[in-house]
Design an enzyme around this catalytic site. Structure first.
Site, PDB file in Angstrom:
ATOM      1  N   SER B  93     -12.326 -52.082 -92.491  1.00 49.87           N
ATOM      2  CA  SER B  93     -13.874 -52.508 -93.262  1.00 49.87           C
ATOM      3  C   SER B  93     -15.266 -52.555 -92.516  1.00 49.87           C
ATOM      4  CB  SER B  93     -12.685 -52.599 -95.065  1.00 49.87           C
ATOM      5  OG  SER B  93     -12.982 -54.151 -95.056  1.00 49.87           O
ATOM      6  N   GLY B  94     -14.813 -53.433 -92.135  1.00 51.20           N
ATOM      7  CA  GLY B  94     -15.828 -54.779 -92.002  1.00 51.20           C
ATOM      8  C   GLY B  94     -15.686 -56.040 -91.970  1.00 51.20           C
ATOM      9  N   GLY B  95     -14.696 -56.231 -93.231  1.00 54.64           N
ATOM     10  CA  GLY B  95     -14.975 -57.310 -93.950  1.00 54.64           C
ATOM     11  C   GLY B  95     -14.751 -58.662 -92.651  1.00 54.64           C
ATOM     12  N   TYR B  96     -13.448 -58.108 -92.354  1.00 52.14           N
ATOM     13  CA  TYR B  96     -13.027 -59.201 -92.072  1.00 52.14           C
ATOM     14  C   TYR B  96     -14.020 -59.813 -90.811  1.00 52.14           C
ATOM     15  CZ  TYR B  96     -10.323 -62.611 -88.458  1.00 52.14           C
ATOM     16  OH  TYR B  96      -9.435 -63.093 -87.836  1.00 52.14           O
ATOM     17  N   GLY B 220      -4.767 -61.259 -94.498  1.00 57.60           N
ATOM     18  CA  GLY B 220      -4.849 -62.522 -94.588  1.00 57.60           C
ATOM     19  C   GLY B 220      -4.025 -63.462 -93.982  1.00 57.60           C
ATOM     20  N   ASP B 270      -2.690 -53.386 -85.187  1.00 55.97           N
ATOM     21  CA  ASP B 270      -3.829 -54.210 -83.892  1.00 55.97           C
ATOM     22  C   ASP B 270      -3.582 -55.501 -83.352  1.00 55.97           C
ATOM     23  OD1 ASP B 270      -6.452 -55.676 -84.531  1.00 55.97           O
ATOM     24  OD2 ASP B 270      -4.759 -54.886 -86.387  1.00 55.97           O
ATOM     25  N   CYS B 308       9.274 -53.684 -65.890  1.00 60.21           N
ATOM     26  CA  CYS B 308       7.391 -53.420 -66.343  1.00 60.21           C
ATOM     27  C   CYS B 308       7.489 -51.516 -65.932  1.00 60.21           C
ATOM     28  CB  CYS B 308       6.467 -53.993 -66.642  1.00 60.21           C
ATOM     29  SG  CYS B 308       4.803 -53.213 -67.318  1.00 60.21           S
ATOM     30  N   CYS B 310       4.686 -49.950 -66.030  1.00 62.56           N
ATOM     31  CA  CYS B 310       3.035 -49.125 -65.816  1.00 62.56           C
ATOM     32  C   CYS B 310       2.773 -49.526 -64.649  1.00 62.56           C
ATOM     33  CB  CYS B 310       2.465 -50.419 -66.522  1.00 62.56           C
ATOM     34  SG  CYS B 310       1.524 -51.708 -65.666  1.00 62.56           S
ATOM     35  N   CYS B 313       2.060 -52.314 -62.282  1.00 63.05           N
ATOM     36  CA  CYS B 313       2.657 -53.297 -62.128  1.00 63.05           C
ATOM     37  C   CYS B 313       4.176 -52.360 -60.735  1.00 63.05           C
ATOM     38  CB  CYS B 313       4.075 -53.042 -63.562  1.00 63.05           C
ATOM     39  SG  CYS B 313       3.351 -54.727 -63.835  1.00 63.05           S
ATOM     40  N   HIS B 339      -2.062 -53.888 -67.784  1.00 60.66           N
ATOM     41  CA  HIS B 339      -1.340 -53.442 -67.845  1.00 60.66           C
ATOM     42  C   HIS B 339      -0.656 -53.852 -69.383  1.00 60.66           C
ATOM     43  CE1 HIS B 339       3.006 -55.869 -67.230  1.00 60.66           C
ATOM     44  NE2 HIS B 339       2.290 -56.980 -67.844  1.00 60.66           N
TER      45      HIS B 339
END
Lengths: 375, 375
Positions: B93-96, B220, B270, B308, B310, B313, B339
């Site tokens: 939201s942009g708040g943080y 929070g 995230d 891994c 990926c 690797c 990676h």
């Protein structure tokens, strides 16, 4: 297995198109080699470098000897394995970068001592050590060690330097041959010097041919002399070199430099311009260069170049690239580099096809008309 | 066409695995969303982000409203088209970020005024404007506008802030609904506040459910309180939120944070950690984090992580990544980011499979044993 063969398929005027065959792959000429200074073509994965059509890349002996070090690269299995590029690599000799990047240089007949631009550590570079380093890296095309004097010096200085470089060329040949296993699967190129002087370049070319090389580079140009003087030199220099061997113009150049040099008989090129200027926001197009940071691109939904077939132009708008560059995003450097190097490969492919189809004169005229239309 | 559905396939304890279905694609939960702050997951092409298994990415309203601007993104066809990502995007939201990045903030009941960290320009952000910006961007999952107070403040401050955020949540719902066309194909998440206090979080959760949201974020946390306090809060906070809606823990976290939060019933995450620390030379592995710049990796021919899957690797040695990072090469940032984000996706896929097969407790125990073995 073929060590090194150069087959010329077609000619138009002095321009030629052909194929160099080596153990690690074929190199279509005229060829542009992306520069992979420190074991990476900056901001590109090697599979992307290949996907845009590059047959060969260049590595810098000066940078690699300082970091990570030639012996370390050898212990890690060689430069190809280290950086995940299995096609040919040409390495320069380190001579040019020692002159342009290092500090506290001292040049003698024996070679050069210098201080690293990274940490100030002292190093020596001689023709023999340059050959050893390029062997440790596992280079496919090894360049002779030479001195590249500044273009603005007197003819006597240029001549003395050229004659020393020719003695270093013989020492390079001897050093290269002494690495028998490596010499059996790689090639050695000599480097013509002599500044802008036809007589000196003629002497240099003769001495190189007496020694004998797989290909011949034209050194000492693109050092500030300007395109007119460079083209004037290229009107004679390539003709002094063997017709049946590749001719490599080192450190060149702008797209119009490449077209003019191919017209004059050059087969191979390398230059940091497309990658470095890409990271700085300059994009090359068939209609000339543009600065993606310019405000006029901020809401332009078109690609960098309508004619370009690269995946960047197929996918991203000028507006997005403008945003990425303004925001200093790494993806901006990645996409601009990829486009520029892809554009260079398309330019080379266009010249190769035009020469093969005997329409190179028209191609070059069309290129210049479009490229300079905005000027 | 389905606007937003959350189907839980399997549970083990409080952990759940499921699928969110939206018009732009499915999101497998527990999900980790790579952060694409300024319309790019830094140092990665979007096709690479997809190839490592990401179903959804996050965009930052604060950054995008300042550069290139929400109205500009809308004129250019929306964020998905702009950045070439056709799957779901969640926008905060942009708040943080207003609290953490901008200068000269002033917070009132109406909203926030602040100065841009880029150029000092003045801006307002309210629940209504945040909804408008996220609509202009074309966000798939829109976050309510909230205030995120510092964790070290008194309970009275936390309570007053939470109550204002709940009033802002109602205004966010109203603002979101007013964009009818966008609301018909996107989702709105509310954000629970209340710090580390069970009673305040309970009040917040009840107020959010009175308003009604498609999913519920736990805000929070990850603001300096430490993992122990965060887990203590997650012992009750997710249970206060609806069982049949996705729960999203914002800004978290380290691999062990993710495992502990999934154990406590969280579905979405995230965090900039894998990408940011990748650019700084930290690699995540099943055996804990490592610093690729450490001298011990200089001649290590092994991959970052033996387990891994990926492409980094599979292709590159620790020695090469060490070199690239020491040399400051962009390719180093590219490969380390790829990676780390691939490792995070593998961790989430591992948790999803373990929950589906009723072996998540063993998975989590194994993970911690290996991850902390070197400590």
């Amino acid at each position: 297995m073929t060590r090194f063969q150069f087959h010329i398929h077609a000619r138009e005027g002095r321009a030629r198109t052909g194929t160099i065959t080596m153990q690690r792959g074929e190199i279509r000429t005229p060829a542009f080699m992306p520069v992979g200074t420190a074991a990476t073509v900056k901001a590109m994965k090697p599979e992307t470098v290949r996907s845009i059509g590059a047959d060969i890349i260049l590595g810098n002996t000066y940078h690699l000897m300082l970091r990570p070090g030639a012996e370390r690269v050898a212990r890690l299995g060689g430069l190809h394995k280290f950086m995940n590029w299995d096609r040919p690599i040409l390495t320069d000799s380190g001579g040019y970068q020692v002159m342009s990047l290092s500090e506290l240089r001292k040049i003698t007949e024996e070679g050069v001592t210098f201080a690293s631009h990274i940490d100030g550590s002292r190093h020596n570079l001689t023709p023999e050590r340059s050959m050893e380093i390029q062997r440790l890296l596992g280079s496919d095309i090894v360049m002779a060690f030479d001195e590249c004097p500044r273009a603005d010096q007197g003819k006597d200085v240029i001549e003395r330097s050229m004659l020393m470089s020719m003695r270093w060329a013989q020492r390079s040949r001897d050093g290269f041959n002494s690495g028998e296993e490596h010499a059996a699967r790689s090639a050695l190129f000599g480097i013509q010097q002599g500044g802008l002087h036809e007589d000196l370049r003629g002497i240099s070319a003769a001495k190189l041919q007496d020694i004998g090389f797989d290909g011949y580079a034209i050194g000492g140009l693109a050092v500030g002399e300007g395109q007119e003087a460079m083209f004037a030199t290229l009107d004679f220099a390539p003709l002094q070199l063997p017709d049946d061997k590749p001719r490599y113009l080192m450190g060149v150049g702008k797209p119009d430099d490449l077209v003019g040099a191919v017209e004059r008989g050059v087969d191979m090129f390398d230059c940091v311009l497309p990658s470095r200027s890409g990271r700085n926001g300059q994009a090359f197009t068939w209609n000339g260069p543009l600065n993606i940071r310019n405000a006029k691109h901020a809401e332009d939904t078109g690609p960098i170049d309508e004619r370009c077939t690269c995946s960047v132009c197929a996918t991203y708008s000028r507006a997005y690239l403008h945003h990425l560059n303004k925001a200093g995003e790494i993806l901006g450097a990645m996409l601009m580099t990829e486009h520029n190097l892809a554009f260079y490969q398309q330019l080379m492919a266009g010249m190769r096809a035009a020469i093969a189809e005997s329409r190179f004169a028209a191609f070059a005229a069309d290129f210049r008309r479009n490229y300079f239309a905005g000027k």
